[in-house]
Design a protein around this motif. Structure first.
Motif, mmCIF file in Angstrom:
data_model
loop_
_atom_site.group_PDB
_atom_site.id
_atom_site.type_symbol
_atom_site.label_atom_id
_atom_site.label_comp_id
_atom_site.label_asym_id
_atom_site.label_seq_id
_atom_site.Cartn_x
_atom_site.Cartn_y
_atom_site.Cartn_z
ATOM 1 N N ASP A 254 -0.233 0.709 -11.676
ATOM 2 C CA ASP A 254 0.323 2.048 -11.508
ATOM 3 C C ASP A 254 0.565 2.696 -12.868
ATOM 4 O OD1 ASP A 254 0.312 1.871 -8.798
ATOM 5 O OD2 ASP A 254 2.471 1.664 -8.549
ATOM 6 N N GLU B 159 -5.239 -2.852 -6.947
ATOM 7 C CA GLU B 159 -4.077 -3.655 -7.319
ATOM 8 C C GLU B 159 -3.798 -4.735 -6.273
ATOM 9 O OE1 GLU B 159 -0.697 -1.153 -9.213
ATOM 10 O OE2 GLU B 159 -1.699 0.167 -7.768
ATOM 11 N N ALA B 160 -3.881 -4.342 -5.006
ATOM 12 C CA ALA B 160 -3.478 -5.239 -3.924
ATOM 13 C C ALA B 160 -4.299 -6.521 -3.895
ATOM 14 C CB ALA B 160 -3.586 -4.512 -2.583
ATOM 15 N N SER C 128 -8.427 3.233 -0.090
ATOM 16 C CA SER C 128 -7.370 3.629 -1.009
ATOM 17 C C SER C 128 -7.555 2.957 -2.367
ATOM 18 C CB SER C 128 -6.003 3.247 -0.427
ATOM 19 O OG SER C 128 -4.980 3.428 -1.389
ATOM 20 N N LYS C 129 -7.310 3.707 -3.440
ATOM 21 C CA LYS C 129 -7.410 3.121 -4.781
ATOM 22 C C LYS C 129 -6.402 1.996 -4.971
ATOM 23 C CE LYS C 129 -10.556 6.063 -6.262
ATOM 24 N NZ LYS C 129 -10.772 6.818 -5.012
ATOM 25 N N THR C 130 -5.368 1.959 -4.142
ATOM 26 C CA THR C 130 -4.374 0.897 -4.227
ATOM 27 C C THR C 130 -4.986 -0.475 -3.992
ATOM 28 O OG1 THR C 130 -2.700 2.461 -3.450
ATOM 29 C CG2 THR C 130 -2.119 0.142 -3.347
ATOM 30 N N PHE D 278 0.796 -1.223 0.000
ATOM 31 C CA PHE D 278 0.000 0.000 0.000
ATOM 32 C C PHE D 278 0.836 1.284 0.000
ATOM 33 C CE2 PHE D 278 -2.942 -3.254 1.247
ATOM 34 C CZ PHE D 278 -4.156 -2.840 0.723
ATOM 35 N N HIS D 279 2.079 1.204 0.387
ATOM 36 C CA HIS D 279 2.980 2.366 0.352
ATOM 37 C C HIS D 279 2.440 3.552 1.143
ATOM 38 C CE1 HIS D 279 5.038 0.169 -2.835
ATOM 39 N NE2 HIS D 279 3.891 0.103 -3.512
ATOM 40 N N ILE E 225 -3.288 5.768 -10.597
ATOM 41 C CA ILE E 225 -3.527 4.380 -10.935
ATOM 42 C C ILE E 225 -4.368 4.336 -12.207
ATOM 43 C CG2 ILE E 225 -5.652 4.163 -9.563
ATOM 44 C CD1 ILE E 225 -4.774 1.377 -8.771
ATOM 45 N N LYS F 162 -4.462 7.877 -6.585
ATOM 46 C CA LYS F 162 -4.511 6.791 -5.600
ATOM 47 C C LYS F 162 -5.241 7.213 -4.337
ATOM 48 C CE LYS F 162 -0.476 4.103 -6.962
ATOM 49 N NZ LYS F 162 0.810 3.532 -6.528
ATOM 50 N N GLU F 163 -5.105 8.467 -3.975
ATOM 51 C CA GLU F 163 -5.796 8.967 -2.787
ATOM 52 C C GLU F 163 -6.629 10.165 -3.209
ATOM 53 O OE1 GLU F 163 -5.597 7.018 -0.409
ATOM 54 O OE2 GLU F 163 -3.772 5.949 -0.954
#
Length: 445
Positions: free
Chosen positions: A324, A296-297, A291-293, A95-96, A377, A345-346
């Motif tokens: 990404d 992917e996750a 989170s838009k991440t 998630f960074h 993203i 992403k946010e």
């Protein structure tokens, strides 16, 4: 088209002048209601109010069952994702998040629900019952009040009054209050806790916040809307210096990105949270699915090992492809703009979202290059299910509108639906969004 929708369409066509007057009365009612408001501290602001269409959204009992199942499945996936994030460094790395957010996510709120308030926005195909995900909303999830009022305003709709359809509506505001109070009382151990309803008020949907305040006050709770920057902390409790009220709990409507952007302005709030002296309805761990991440996750093998085989198949079937926006992926998406949508992403409210279908061919490559490596993203663009509707205050007649279906989940239970329509490639207030009441047919019609 469902037969009930065909009946509405036919009635409007046969009673056009009556229907136009009805649409005008509805719009006037909206503009004289709390749904028209101005953003505070914006002297040149244009009043904001809900815009609608003349035909509500009708779903069947089978649709309702589909919604319940998909909400239950995603909630289970998110419970497992949050638990995995909190114990597994490999998952956290996906998630960074910055260290200050990781610290806040690690804090436990003291109640059982992983996510008190969730809205799952999907592109739902009413013909097949299939769907693809648009996004997940936790922080700042809104529009429950708008939904309830717009159902009430159906009393001004001439077709509603003429046809008197056999339908049901799922109210949202009282169930929202019920869910929040379950969590707050569970965590505080108090039967009558004092509650703050807090956001950065210039970014808040104010009519809803004040409606929640009144709803809780009507239930004889001490409740106040307060800007998160105005809160003070005395070492044992968070309080409002203007009213002198000390809070046991806070319903957090401030989205996490706004919190990070204003970190130095809300130190009293953050200190109280870190020291465990305020219960947050909407703990920071809800940022994981928000989170838009997450798009992917959920496809990462490291995370999928925590899911059942059925959940993995569910993700594959219903989540759009996502990655990404890097120099390498930029070249891929330049080739077919209509197949992709770019999102920060946010973020929230479709700010900074670009759908290739809405961008001119000649401008797309430069836009993509400008956004590379700037926290964006790319997602597969999902063609929207369309239904016929009409804006009787405009010059157009009946035409197809793209549908976005928002499914509310309170403490893990499906609660209701928010239906938005648009004639643009993105369904959002800044892209000609129209909101209509959502109704469930008591029998399949």
């Amino acid at each position: 088209m469902k037969s009930i929708e065909k009946q509405w369409l036919d009635y409007v066509e046969d009673h056009l002048q009556e229907s136009r007057k009805s649409a005008f009365d509805t719009s006037l009612t909206i503009q004289n209601s709390p749904l028209e408001y101005e953003v505070p501290n914006q002297s040149s602001a244009v009043p904001i109010y809900t815009r609608t269409l003349h035909i509500p959204k009708f779903f069947t009992l089978q649709d309702k069952e589909n919604f319940e199942k998909l909400c239950q499945t995603f909630y289970s996936i998110f419970e497992k994702t949050i638990a995995a994030y909190q114990k597994d460094p490999e998952i956290r790395a996906l998630f960074h998040f910055p260290p200050e957010l990781e610290e806040l996510i690690a804090l436990e709120p003291g109640y059982q629900a992983a996510i008190p308030v969730l809205r799952i926005d999907v592109f739902y195909d009413e013909a097949t019952g299939d769907f693809k995900v648009c996004e997940f909303n936790t922080d700042g999830t809104s529009a429950m009040y708008e939904n309830d009022l717009m159902f009430k305003f159906l009393a001004h709709n001439n077709v509603w009054n003429a046809l008197k359809p056999e339908v049901s509506y799922l109210p949202l505001m009282n169930p929202l209050a019920d869910a929040l109070l379950v969590d707050i009382e569970q965590a505080t151990g108090k039967k009558n806790p004092a509650i703050a309803i807090s956001d950065f008020l210039e970014n808040a949907y104010l009519p809803e916040l004040y409606a929640i305040e009144k709803l809780l006050q009507d239930r004889r709770y001490t409740a106040e809307v307060v800007d998160i920057r105005d809160l003070q902390y005395d070492g044992t409790s968070l309080y409002n210096p203007r009213t002198g009220v000390h809070y046991d709990a806070l319903y957090r409507r401030a989205v996490t990105q706004d919190v990070l952007d204003h970190f130095d302005e809300i130190k009293p709030f953050l200190q109280a949270v870190k020291e465990g002296n305020i219960v947050l309805a909407g703990a920071f761990k809800t940022q994981i699915p928000h989170s838009k991440t997450i798009s992917e996750a959920l496809f990462e093998p490291a995370l999928q090992k925590y899911f059942t085989d059925e959940e993995v198949m569910f993700i594959k079937a219903h989540m759009p492809e996502a990655f990404d926006l890097t120099p390498e992926t930029a070249e891929r998406i330049k080739q077919d703009r209509r197949h992709w949508i770019i999102k920060p992403k946010e973020g929230y409210g479709a700010k900074g979202v670009y759908a290739g279908v809405d961008i001119a061919e000649k401008h797309w490559p430069k836009l993509v290059d400008d956004l590379v490596d700037h926290g964006y993203i790319v997602e597969e663009y999902i063609p929207h299910y369309q239904s016929m509707n009409i804006d009787l205050l405009g010059p157009d007649g009946f035409k197809p509108y793209s549908n976005l279906t928002g499914l509310y989940v309170f403490n893990g239970q499906f609660a209701g639906v928010y239906s938005r329509l648009s004639d643009a490639g993105i369904v959002s207030t800044q892209y000609n969004e129209r909101m209509v009441p959502t109704l469930f047919l008591k029998e399949d019609q």
